[in-house]
Design a protein around this motif. Structure first.
Motif, short mmCIF file in Angstrom:
data_model
loop_
_atom_site.label_atom_id
_atom_site.label_comp_id
_atom_site.label_asym_id
_atom_site.label_seq_id
_atom_site.Cartn_x
_atom_site.Cartn_y
_atom_site.Cartn_z
N ALA A 192 -0.01 -9.04 -1.07
CA ALA A 192 -0.67 -10.16 -1.96
C ALA A 192 -1.32 -11.15 -0.89
CB ALA A 192 0.50 -11.05 -2.72
N LEU A 193 -0.80 -11.57 0.20
CA LEU A 193 -1.38 -12.50 1.07
C LEU A 193 -2.54 -11.61 1.75
CD1 LEU A 193 1.77 -14.16 2.47
CD2 LEU A 193 -0.20 -15.04 0.95
N LYS A 194 -2.39 -10.49 2.31
CA LYS A 194 -3.35 -9.95 2.95
C LYS A 194 -4.48 -9.81 1.81
CE LYS A 194 -3.89 -7.57 6.91
NZ LYS A 194 -3.59 -8.13 8.46
N GLY A 195 -4.46 -9.21 0.62
CA GLY A 195 -5.48 -9.07 -0.13
C GLY A 195 -6.17 -10.59 -0.42
N ARG A 196 -5.56 -11.61 -0.26
CA ARG A 196 -6.28 -13.20 -0.49
C ARG A 196 -6.86 -13.71 0.96
NH1 ARG A 196 -2.82 -11.83 -4.20
NH2 ARG A 196 -3.03 -12.69 -6.34
N LYS A 197 -6.72 -12.61 2.19
CA LYS A 197 -7.44 -13.04 3.43
C LYS A 197 -6.60 -14.19 4.10
CE LYS A 197 -10.76 -10.10 2.11
NZ LYS A 197 -10.70 -8.77 2.38
N LYS A 198 -5.28 -14.10 3.59
CA LYS A 198 -4.29 -14.96 4.26
C LYS A 198 -4.00 -14.41 5.81
CE LYS A 198 -4.49 -17.26 0.65
NZ LYS A 198 -5.17 -18.44 0.30
N ASP A 199 -3.57 -15.13 6.67
CA ASP A 199 -3.21 -14.81 8.06
C ASP A 199 -1.56 -14.39 8.03
OD1 ASP A 199 -2.78 -14.47 10.76
OD2 ASP A 199 -3.72 -16.49 11.43
N ILE A 200 -1.26 -13.17 7.91
CA ILE A 200 -0.16 -12.58 7.71
C ILE A 200 -0.08 -11.47 8.49
CG2 ILE A 200 -1.13 -11.50 5.51
CD1 ILE A 200 2.62 -12.62 6.14
N LYS A 201 1.20 -11.26 9.36
CA LYS A 201 1.65 -9.92 9.79
C LYS A 201 2.94 -9.61 9.38
CE LYS A 201 2.32 -8.40 14.40
NZ LYS A 201 2.25 -8.83 15.99
N MET A 202 3.13 -8.24 9.63
CA MET A 202 4.44 -8.02 9.27
C MET A 202 5.32 -6.98 10.18
SD MET A 202 5.85 -6.25 5.40
CE MET A 202 4.91 -5.00 5.47
N LEU A 203 6.37 -7.09 10.38
CA LEU A 203 7.21 -6.27 11.16
C LEU A 203 8.33 -5.57 10.45
CD1 LEU A 203 7.99 -8.47 14.32
CD2 LEU A 203 5.92 -6.84 14.09
N THR A 204 8.47 -4.29 10.50
CA THR A 204 9.64 -3.71 9.87
C THR A 204 10.65 -2.72 10.83
OG1 THR A 204 8.34 -1.48 9.68
CG2 THR A 204 8.04 -3.18 7.84
N PHE A 205 11.74 -2.79 10.41
CA PHE A 205 12.67 -2.38 11.54
C PHE A 205 13.69 -1.40 10.45
CE2 PHE A 205 11.68 -6.59 12.74
CZ PHE A 205 11.74 -6.38 14.08
N LYS A 206 13.49 -0.02 10.94
CA LYS A 206 13.82 1.18 10.07
C LYS A 206 15.51 1.15 9.96
CE LYS A 206 9.92 4.23 10.76
NZ LYS A 206 9.40 5.30 11.72
N GLU A 207 16.11 0.59 10.80
CA GLU A 207 17.34 0.79 10.90
C GLU A 207 18.24 -0.57 10.53
OE1 GLU A 207 18.98 3.71 11.10
OE2 GLU A 207 17.13 4.42 11.41
N ASP A 208 17.65 -1.59 10.38
CA ASP A 208 18.04 -3.01 10.00
C ASP A 208 18.41 -3.12 8.73
OD1 ASP A 208 18.25 -5.30 12.22
OD2 ASP A 208 17.25 -3.62 12.98
N ASN A 209 19.32 -3.90 8.12
CA ASN A 209 19.72 -4.35 6.79
C ASN A 209 19.39 -5.81 6.70
OD1 ASN A 209 21.80 -5.77 8.20
ND2 ASN A 209 23.46 -4.40 7.52
N HIS A 210 20.01 -6.47 5.74
CA HIS A 210 19.41 -7.69 5.32
C HIS A 210 19.40 -8.77 6.40
CE1 HIS A 210 18.24 -10.83 2.45
NE2 HIS A 210 19.46 -11.52 2.67
N SER A 211 20.52 -8.67 7.24
CA SER A 211 20.65 -9.81 8.07
C SER A 211 19.68 -9.48 9.42
CB SER A 211 22.06 -9.88 8.78
OG SER A 211 22.56 -8.56 9.14
N LEU A 212 18.88 -8.32 9.71
CA LEU A 212 18.09 -8.33 10.83
C LEU A 212 19.08 -8.73 12.04
CD1 LEU A 212 15.02 -9.54 9.35
CD2 LEU A 212 15.19 -7.27 9.81
N ASP A 213 20.19 -8.10 12.32
CA ASP A 213 20.83 -8.53 13.47
C ASP A 213 21.05 -7.43 14.43
OD1 ASP A 213 22.60 -7.28 12.03
OD2 ASP A 213 24.24 -8.65 11.86
N SER A 214 20.34 -6.39 14.23
CA SER A 214 20.37 -5.42 15.44
C SER A 214 20.03 -6.19 16.88
CB SER A 214 19.59 -3.98 14.90
OG SER A 214 18.29 -4.50 15.00
N VAL A 215 20.62 -5.43 17.95
CA VAL A 215 20.06 -5.86 19.14
C VAL A 215 18.47 -5.86 19.25
CG1 VAL A 215 20.08 -5.72 21.81
CG2 VAL A 215 22.25 -5.47 20.19
N GLU A 216 17.76 -4.89 18.87
CA GLU A 216 16.58 -4.59 18.99
C GLU A 216 15.58 -5.60 17.97
OE1 GLU A 216 13.28 -0.82 18.14
OE2 GLU A 216 15.34 -0.95 17.28
N ALA A 217 16.09 -5.79 16.96
CA ALA A 217 15.39 -6.73 15.98
C ALA A 217 15.42 -8.24 16.40
CB ALA A 217 16.10 -6.41 14.36
#
Length: 690
Positions: A648-673
């Motif tokens: 939605a933000l990208k389509g509205r030309k906002k300054d947005i970047k997204m990182l995704t972590f394949k093995e992480d759950n809600h807390s994003l507390d893996s060492v890598e993440a």
């Protein structure tokens, strides 16, 4: 150490004291966990401490990767170890009993069940009074029967991806060949239950927690949610356990009211016999975390002895109520013949340790603030007058302490170990100033502030917003907060309306008002520091889950106030309840009652949309860079919400970047993440300042 990432990595490597047990009055066994950034994993180590007066001697053992759980028996003579070893490409599981350096009993249980449970919610290991039987939890085997193989089994929710339902297992040794069997409690009066947290109350009786399915065949997520349908049950064991390979059939009975959600059953033994049952509870339904109650019950009669009740609206300095998820495995102390239970609890912006007198429920704070704003956590007691705790703050790494309780209920503390930082980093951390500042006209909102002592001019500020919303920020050691403060930011962590530790009134005040009250609380906390001359014009945001919900609201409702935001797994649209293990959260927090037949109607949808950050997506400024961090295995907030916000933000030309972590759950507390998110977040803030 000019690189801020190197500062964060050193801070994040500091071991955290995870658990402890007394093997005797003077011998303490402590488990520590730490991040290994070279191997991108968490590791553990076990240290045994011998305390003689004020002198401390220790022996250290690095982690044994195939021991997933271990516990010391009440007598201190035995150690139970649960081992998962990879042999010839296959996982094999073993239960072992050790006496000193001798293996007393060992049995492979690979064919009996799947992986051992070793978490704080489902797992508890208990020895029988004679220490010849052990009860534990593990994943039940999936049925190979084709008629059952494809039946739907409700998942366990966030934190348990792919895990099978927990089951209870007895391991018996001492006479004859060791054996292990599954317990199969049955009753014609009660529907299916998941039995967890088993503890022996006698040689032929277990006390357990039973989690129930909802009427629409769901298992609502239990992680961070102590409001589920869960009661204390008594399981009667047969007097003799047969030697065949069949499961143990046994009966059970409920001991608690169905309108409270129970956890952490603990049994006090007096003169060698079980005397009292202690457990903690919350109301079923409503907010996921609220003020807990503690119950003390006479086992022989079932009579309630004492209760720590809900505290609604405490005065300043008064006990605000009990806020904890769990109790120590052995939480009991006996001082001058009086029995107490010890517990952690959030008390405003600190975590503290309280003593509860079992005969009347009277509460004493054991670790009151000494002006240094330490947060404390109790790890273990010796069943007498000693306990071990860990304490830390945003200016002090974790320490391990032994406390001896006197007749005045004051603790005499001996420091067993202090975490060490490099000399340079220790000096820099000591240069920081920690304070808690109330937010005017928004009681009880206050914010934890960390900044350099020698900084006289206003600094850019980072506002770290906690999730929940019924969680809290505390003064405890935080690598992220400290690293940002050392880089030259004022770090502010507000506890807004709905945060725990301030009285139940303020938890429930948020229900039906999310997207409004707590958003304004966080805005005013940020602006307060600016008005005080502590923070400058450059205000930044970081937070996840409900914290991400607040951040997205702030960016939409106040588009020119903040310079950049780093958001993790946010709730963006309250009307989308699919893909979550906690659909009740969306209803209750928004002011609607949740039932097993609840559906989002068009009228509800319209209200939920207006309460959501998605309603303000067009108002987000194109000049404010945003970082989205998404865990692909998030079972709490469907990652489709964050991704939809990104598009939605990208389509509205906002300054947005997204990182995704394949093995992480809600807390994003893996060492890598944890490393990647910190690096990307500080780079985002640095770019926004140019």
């Amino acid at each position: 150490m000019a690189d801020p990432l190197d500062v964060f990595l050193e801070l994040a490597r500091v071991p955290i004291y995870a658990s402890a047990q007394f093997q005797s009055k003077n011998v303490l066994r402590v488990l520590s966990r730490f991040r290994d950034f070279d191997r991108d994993c968490y590791r553990a180590s076990t240290t045994t401490y011998v305390v003689a007066g004020d002198a401390v001697f220790s022996t250290f053992a690095p982690d044994s990767s195939n021991i997933v759980l271990s516990t010391v028996s009440p007598s201190g003579k035995r150690l139970a170890a649960f081992r998962e070893a990879n042999e010839a490409g296959a996982t094999k599981r073993f239960v072992e009993i050790w006496v000193d350096n001798k293996l007393e009993a060992s049995l492979e249980v690979t064919k009996l069940h799947e992986a051992f449970y070793n978490d704080d919610i489902f797992s508890l290991v208990s020895f029988s009074p004679e220490e010849d039987v052990l009860v534990y939890t593990a994943e039940d085997k999936a049925s190979d029967d084709k008629g059952i193989k494809y039946d739907f089994v409700p998942p366990l929710g966030e934190g348990y991806p792919g895990k099978k339902s927990p089951g209870l297992y007895l391991f018996k040794w001492g006479t004859g060949k060791p054996s292990a069997k599954a317990l199969r409690p049955t009753s014609s009066l009660v529907g299916p239950l998941l039995f967890t947290q088993p503890v022996f109350s006698s040689k032929d009786q277990l006390l357990v927690i039973g989690y129930a399915y909802t009427e629409d065949h769901k298992l609502l997520g239990v992680k961070h949610c102590p409001n589920r349908i869960a009661g204390v049950y008594s399981i009667s064991l047969p007097p003799e356990i047969s030697k065949d390979e069949s499961d143990i059939q046994c009966s059970f009975a409920g001991l608690t009211s169905p309108d409270i959600s129970c956890r952490c059953p603990r049994v006090l033994h007096t003169n060698g016999a079980s005397s009292l049952l202690v457990y903690i509870a919350n109301s079923v339904g409503g907010p996921h975390a609220s003020c807990s109650t503690l119950h003390v019950v006479e086992l022989a009669t079932g009579k309630a002895v004492a209760t720590v009740s809900v505290v609604e609206d405490p005065k300043d300095g008064e006990f605000p109520g009990l806020y904890t998820v769990t109790l120590p495995a052995d939480p009991f102390l006996v001082v001058d013949g009086e029995a107490y239970v010890v517990s952690n609890s959030v008390w405003r912006s600190r975590s503290t340790v309280i003593l509860v007198r079992l005969k009347d429920g009277n509460v004493t704070e054991l670790t009151s603030d000494d002006g240094k704003l330490y947060s404390w956590m109790v790890l273990a007691t010796d069943g007498g007058s000693q306990l071990t705790c860990t304490r830390s703050s945003l200016t002090s790494p974790p320490e391990l302490l032994l406390g001896r309780i006197g007749s005045d209920l004051q603790a005499n503390w001996t420091t067993i170990l202090k975490s060490t930082l490099s000399v340079e980093l220790q000096t820099r951390v000591a240069s920081l100033d920690l304070s808690v500042i109330p937010v005017k006209d928004r009681y009880p909102t206050e914010t934890i502030v960390l900044r350099g002592k020698d900084k006289q001019t206003p600094l850019p500020s980072v506002n770290l917003i906690h999730g929940g919303p019924h969680g809290s920020s505390t003064t405890a050691f935080s690598p992220v907060g400290i690293a940002l403060a050392l880089e030259g930011y004022v770090v502010s962590a507000p506890n807004y309306t709905g945060s725990v530790g301030y009285g139940d009134k303020y938890v429930r005040k948020l229900l039906g008002n999310i997207g409004d009250i707590e958003v304004k609380d966080c805005l005013q906390a940020a602006l307060l520091l600016k008005h005080m001359g502590i923070a400058g014009d450059e205000l930044f945001l970081s937070g996840g889950s409900h914290g991400g919900f607040i951040l997205a609201h702030l960016l939409g409702q106040y588009p020119v106030t903040f310079k950049a935001a780093s958001i993790g797994n946010p709730v963006i649209h309250l009307g989308d309840v699919s893909g979550t293990d906690i659909p009740d959260w969306y209803y209750e927090e928004s002011g609607f009652k949740y039932t097993p037949t609840s559906l989002v109607t068009p009228d509800m949808y319209a209200k939920l949309y207006k309460m959501s950050p998605i309603n303000y997506v067009d108002q987000v400024s194109s000049d404010v860079p945003i970082l989205l961090n998404i865990g692909e295995k998030d079972a709490r907030v469907a990652n489709a919400q964050g991704k939809a916000y990104y598009h939605a933000l990208k389509g509205r030309k906002k300054d947005i970047k997204m990182l995704t972590f394949k093995e992480d759950n809600h807390s994003l507390d893996s060492v890598e993440a944890s490393r990647a998110v910190f690096k990307a977040t500080r780079e985002l803030f640095a770019r926004a300042r140019k």
